[in-house]
Scaffold this motif. Structure first.
Motif, PDB file in Angstrom:
ATOM      1  N   GLY A   8       0.809  -1.261  -0.177  1.00 29.31           N
ATOM      2  CA  GLY A   8       0.278  -0.158   0.102  1.00 29.31           C
ATOM      3  C   GLY A   8       1.058   1.230  -0.313  1.00 29.31           C
ATOM      4  N   ASP A  46       0.466   1.565   5.030  1.00 31.30           N
ATOM      5  CA  ASP A  46      -0.376   0.874   4.023  1.00 31.30           C
ATOM      6  C   ASP A  46      -1.440   1.306   4.092  1.00 31.30           C
ATOM      7  OD1 ASP A  46       1.283  -1.394   2.719  1.00 31.30           O
ATOM      8  OD2 ASP A  46       1.470  -2.271   4.336  1.00 31.30           O
ATOM      9  N   THR A  48      -3.846   3.549  -1.564  1.00 28.21           N
ATOM     10  CA  THR A  48      -2.676   3.519  -2.682  1.00 28.21           C
ATOM     11  C   THR A  48      -3.365   3.633  -3.530  1.00 28.21           C
ATOM     12  OG1 THR A  48      -2.865   1.678  -0.316  1.00 28.21           O
ATOM     13  CG2 THR A  48      -2.367   0.827  -3.010  1.00 28.21           C
ATOM     14  N   PHE A  71      -3.427  -5.522  -3.201  1.00 30.74           N
ATOM     15  CA  PHE A  71      -3.717  -4.862  -2.041  1.00 30.74           C
ATOM     16  C   PHE A  71      -4.924  -4.317  -1.677  1.00 30.74           C
ATOM     17  CE2 PHE A  71      -3.858  -1.639   1.503  1.00 30.74           C
ATOM     18  CZ  PHE A  71      -3.227  -1.610   2.332  1.00 30.74           C
TER      19      PHE A  71
END
Length: 300
Positions: A153, A161, A166, A191
């Motif tokens: 991310g 993340d 992201t 992700f």
């Protein structure tokens, strides 16, 4: 709001001569041009980084889409020179951009950076020569790597993340150097797809800002990533449209108050831009074959 609305109209291939919305397009462009000249390239009322990036993006698309039509709209090229110069000069030392177009030394803002990346990429596609643009984008990629998290991310000011950001990191890399950052792009898309399925029910929660970026990132990645994301978001967005044509938040709050006029415009434009992805996004890839295909589709 004017910049986002113009992007939505232009994404629908509405130009200054469009029978129904031509005047909306023309007046919106003229407003941004007046603001651009008054503020020396900046275009904002409260948020310099966000608003100037969004409006530069809109004027770049306006230049590309309207330049072959008569009568031409004067002043867009000179306005873009001023705005791109501002964006390049306001880049932080770490390669990103900050909310106030300053550099506080605390790490740039990935959210603000995302709009500068889109603005500079589409400015590049105009074919106009903008000094410093390429090097600014190269530095920006270094900053995206700086905020990249351990699970693929991207973070806000530091490595994280963070699901909502992201898509910003992935899209930036896709727009500028997808071959160099193929591994990071793949990990970021994974992700996105894996995280949303676990943590959000699309009928109950709506992070329009994150979804705007994730839609572009997954569409560009294509394959199973796009199939899975498209299934996740599209029905939810369509089903939540009001009979009058607008959208408001149905969960995740971000940006203007959802019941305000500004909130409706903000949410509605992001939803439109998501749903226009099939024929809008290709014009931003930099691929001549894809751009021609997008133009043919828009004109059909």
């Amino acid at each position: 709001m004017t910049g986002l609305t113009l992007l939505a109209y232009l994404g629908h291939c509405e130009k200054q001569d469009s029978p129904e919305y031509g005047d909306n397009v023309l007046q919106g462009i003229k407003y941004l041009l007046e603001l651009n000249e008054k503020l020396g390239g900046k275009m904002y009322s409260r948020k310099p980084g966000y608003e100037t990036g969004i409006c530069t993006y809109a004027l770049s698309e306006a230049y590309i889409i309207t330049k072959n039509f008569r009568p031409r709209i004067p002043g867009i090229e000179s306005a873009l020179h001023r705005s791109v110069k501002v964006i390049v000069e306001k880049q932080c030392k770490d390669g990103g951009w900050d909310y106030s177009y300053g550099d506080r030394g605390t790490g740039s803002d990935t959210s603000v950076t995302g709009w500068q990346l889109q603005a500079l990429k589409v400015a590049k596609l105009t074919g106009i020569n903008f000094p410093g643009l390429d090097s600014a984008m190269d530095k920006a990629m270094e900053n995206l790597m700086r905020v990249r998290g351990p699970n693929g991310g991207f973070g806000y000011r530091q490595p994280q993340d963070r699901l909502s950001l992201t898509g910003v990191g992935v899209l930036g890399m896709q727009m500028w150097d997808p071959r160099k950052y193929r591994k990071e792009i793949d990990a970021g898309v994974d992700f996105i797809v894996n995280s949303y399925g676990k943590y959000e029910n699309p009928g109950e929660h709506f992070n329009k800002y994150g979804w705007y970026y994730h839609t572009q990132a997954c569409f560009q990645k294509s394959g199973s990533a796009w199939r899975d994301w498209n299934r996740f978001f599209q029905d939810a967005v369509v089903s939540k449209q009001d009979d009058a044509g607008f959208w408001i938040d149905w969960g995740h709050a971000h940006g203007p108050a959802k019941d305000s006029i500004e909130g409706k415009v903000y949410t509605t434009t992001l939803c439109i831009l998501m749903l226009e992805i099939y024929y809008r996004y290709l014009q931003n890839t930099g691929d001549d074959k894809h751009r021609k295909g997008a133009t043919a589709l828009k004109n059909s």
